[in-house]
Design an enzyme around this catalytic site. Sequence first.
Site, PDB file in Angstrom:
ATOM      1  N   ALA A   1       1.870   0.082  -3.426  1.00  0.00           N
ATOM      2  CA  ALA A   1       2.438   0.011  -4.776  1.00  0.00           C
ATOM      3  C   ALA A   1       3.502  -1.072  -4.919  1.00  0.00           C
ATOM      4  O   ALA A   1       3.605  -1.679  -5.998  1.00  0.00           O
ATOM      5  CB  ALA A   1       3.002   1.369  -5.171  1.00  0.00           C
TER       6      ALA A   1
ATOM      7  N   SER B   1       7.507   4.880  -1.644  1.00  0.00           N
ATOM      8  CA  SER B   1       6.512   4.332  -2.566  1.00  0.00           C
ATOM      9  C   SER B   1       5.128   4.800  -2.142  1.00  0.00           C
ATOM     10  O   SER B   1       4.911   5.177  -0.986  1.00  0.00           O
ATOM     11  CB  SER B   1       6.561   2.810  -2.570  1.00  0.00           C
ATOM     12  OG  SER B   1       5.876   2.284  -1.435  1.00  0.00           O
ATOM     13  N   ASP B   2       4.196   4.758  -3.056  1.00  0.00           N
ATOM     14  CA  ASP B   2       2.807   4.993  -2.692  1.00  0.00           C
ATOM     15  C   ASP B   2       2.285   3.734  -1.985  1.00  0.00           C
ATOM     16  O   ASP B   2       2.886   2.654  -2.053  1.00  0.00           O
ATOM     17  CB  ASP B   2       1.971   5.327  -3.921  1.00  0.00           C
ATOM     18  CG  ASP B   2       0.787   6.224  -3.582  1.00  0.00           C
ATOM     19  OD1 ASP B   2       0.336   6.199  -2.423  1.00  0.00           O
ATOM     20  OD2 ASP B   2       0.315   6.945  -4.475  1.00  0.00           O
ATOM     21  N   ALA B   3       1.157   3.908  -1.324  1.00  0.00           N
ATOM     22  CA  ALA B   3       0.629   2.835  -0.486  1.00  0.00           C
ATOM     23  C   ALA B   3       0.299   1.594  -1.311  1.00  0.00           C
ATOM     24  O   ALA B   3      -0.444   1.670  -2.284  1.00  0.00           O
ATOM     25  CB  ALA B   3      -0.608   3.312   0.267  1.00  0.00           C
TER      26      ALA B   3
END
Length: 944
Positions: A244, A240-242
């Site tokens: 998110a 995942s993105d930070a």
Amino acid sequence: MNEPAPEAFRDPARPVAERVADLLGRLTLEEKVGLLHQYQAPVPRLGVGAFRTGTEALHGLAWLGPATVFPQAVGLASTWDPELVRRVGAATGAEVVAFHRKDPDGAGLNVWAPVVNPLRDPRWGRNEEGYAEDPWLTGLMGTAFARGLRGEHPTLRTAPTLKHFLAYNNETDRCTTSSNVPPRVLHEYELKAFRPAIASGAAVAVMTSYNLVNGRPAMLSPLVNQVLRTWTDQEVLVVSDAYAPANLTGLQAYYADPAEAYAAAIKAGTDSFTQDDDRTEATLGHIRTALERGLLAEQDVDAAARHALAIRFRLGEFDPGSPYEVGEEVVNGPEHQALAREAATRAIVLLKNDGILPLRAPSRVAVVGPLADTLMEDWYSGTLPYAVTARAGLAERCEVTFCEGVDRVALGSRGRYVTAVAGRDGGPVRLTSAAGPEATWFDLFDWGGGAYALRSAANGRYLSAGDDDVLVNDQPGPNGWEVRQTFRLEERPRGTLVLRHIATGRYVASTTDGTLRLAAEGGQPLVLTLELVRGGAQAAAELAAAADVAVVVAGDHPLVNGRETEDRADLGLPPAQEELLRAVHEANPDTVLVLSSGYPFAVTWAQQRVPAIVWSAHGGQEYGHALADVLFGDQDPGGRLTQTWYRSAGELPDLLDYDIIATDATYLYFRGTPLYPFGHGLSYTRFEYSALELSAERLAPEESLTVRCTVTNTGNRPGTEVVQLYTRQRRSRVKQPLRQLRAFERLRLAPGESGTVTLTVAAADLAFWDVTKDRFVVEDAAHTVQVGRSARDIRLSGRFTVDGERLAPRDPYRRPLEAIGNDEYDGIVLCDAGRVDGDAVRGTDPGSWIAFHGVDFAAGAARCAFTAGSTEGGVLSLRLDDPLTGPVAGAVSIAPVRDRHELVEVGCPLAGVAGVRDLYVVFENEGITLGTLTFAPGTIGGGR
């Protein structure tokens, strides 16, 4: 006594899948759960260490200290040289390994690069991170960089992670906006950029994006498992993105309960949660709760843990030794410095030249502009180990005079002045009686979009709002995740102004002792007068008038007016920079505009009047040397644009509209005349094209076309040409691109030398996504092949025909018509049919419609069943041939439902529906969601 057999997972002779399975079988459920966070927990009893995903390496190793800084990604792509991009990736990978050996916890081997989101809209705040607006070129360059990062040995040097899956090209409300991606745009544009690096094995991981796609968070996209992972037989890690994951129950409110959200993410294919930095407790707690409640099964955790472990095995973590033995000396070593210079040189694009370039030595050159003697780091840059600025590079070649060309001002209020503290560390800024001129002088930098920065003349440091909201002159420039060094100058009556701090939106005020600080919400701002001490444009013009040539170095600051979290509103040069350019040009017509930026500018005035314009992305540590090499003609400018440069932002569709086909966006569909077209870039010499040959006039779908031509350098200098091949389908059931890049070749020719260029186009690559069949189709059609210097500078053309499929009208009886598979629409958004899977459409206004062209109802259709829903209820109508005036074939009422994901089946009889007709579904009320239409055959008008 026999020694115990080593664990199978430590045997490098065994296949990776077998080793992963062995280790997975030895782990407890709790230990497997511990692998699903960015900071993977160690398993001491098995000798398994900790592991962290996420080392930034977009154009050099970032955030960990001085390392070689190469040009930004959009600049690397502008070289149109995949092999050079691969070498830059390899150098970056080697420096990652060197840092990892020194600090394994600080520099992990899972790198978060490259970014392969196509550059659909140049206003995107992160434009500099991508490669091109063309998906094929993006995929080619992304694969090259990833290949360099991973290395050529079966053991990975690093584990490259593609960013950001999927349809992510806006920062404005990025966590809550939904990218509308119809099937053709999805398959022909968005997925096309990601597939090559995964399918080739160059990249082994993918990061999901913040945004929603067709109403569903990208982190939960079924495309991860259903499409992306089918491109390879290797395990693909999905991170995942930070922060998110928290959006699923926070900003997106897609789930009310974290356990449900995390369970859904794991089932959708997420293997690693980037949440709460190294504090894993909350994330792992949500996963445990999901297991306890039966929302997850152990096999779901096993699948995610297997993906995580497979990457670690491929990195050689459990093997003796490593094929990548490098030491600290590789970091910013001579070879990497030379590569940085080569990359920066090749990335420079000559946009215009009326003969002033190359410069002739000896020359007296006035180098002016806010970027003339500085190099910028962006958010994903490494720390510059040294900086060769434009001024420094040119000063090695000729006599240089220099001026930044920014206004020096004083800020007064009722007889007192804003006063700064001398010394490197600066101090609180106060209103005082004048205490010497430098203490009250500030250099005013205009970075566009109404964003200004103030640098104190007392110590050369920038004005910043500290953590306590007190203004201090202590920063080297705009910096950090939350840039606290920029202000808006808002006009007030009688020539006064106030300062609004951009990061917080609060005004600058003064305390009783005169200290400047940010006012509380609703507090009274300090009213100021701005007094011009020295005009930057005037000073630069005076310098230019005394020089042989003026070089104006302008552009953007990568952390201001466009960056992660912030898009741009327009494409113009900052007003003060435009004023500077005009003043210098008036003083000295022999002016060269040098643009350094991560995105295109609409420099229409300069194109009309300035004799030469050069562009490059922010070029890294060797920028000044590269610029001098090109301006003085030691190197031919070999860069070419990978984006269309528009005349204004008014030529662009809405930033949040991702349907490039419907909106005529990118060079593929744009019908206007761009300022500079995709592929544009001039040389110091001239090239002629001749002798076009096509290997065939007709092709079968499984065959390829070979295109040959001759290119001749007709000038008196050696030069580099990028020969570009485009095709256009001349006839189709659907709207086709006006032009599409298929191949290119770089070649260097001496004066008078000719070269034969051979390019290949596979007929299969001419396929488009047919919504009537839900697959790629090579249509039976004629095509034009175009060869030239850019998408709009075509020198040779020919025609060929592909004997592909003849597409029949839609058959409404073979299977339901999916609403998202429409041919045309108006007033529609794409949305999620269900939380887990499925796409639908929703009308946004009464009278919205979708169209299905050429539907063959044969002898007649008696009835239509809709899967639809609305929390307010409403009516759907079917019309034939025209959405407004066509005959009504049927209508159905939709009763209100409680959940927007609740789609129910409702039906109506049909009248007059026979033969091949265009079918329109009209949404008589807003808010109706439509999933599918199912038709039953029958006699004309004989509904049941």
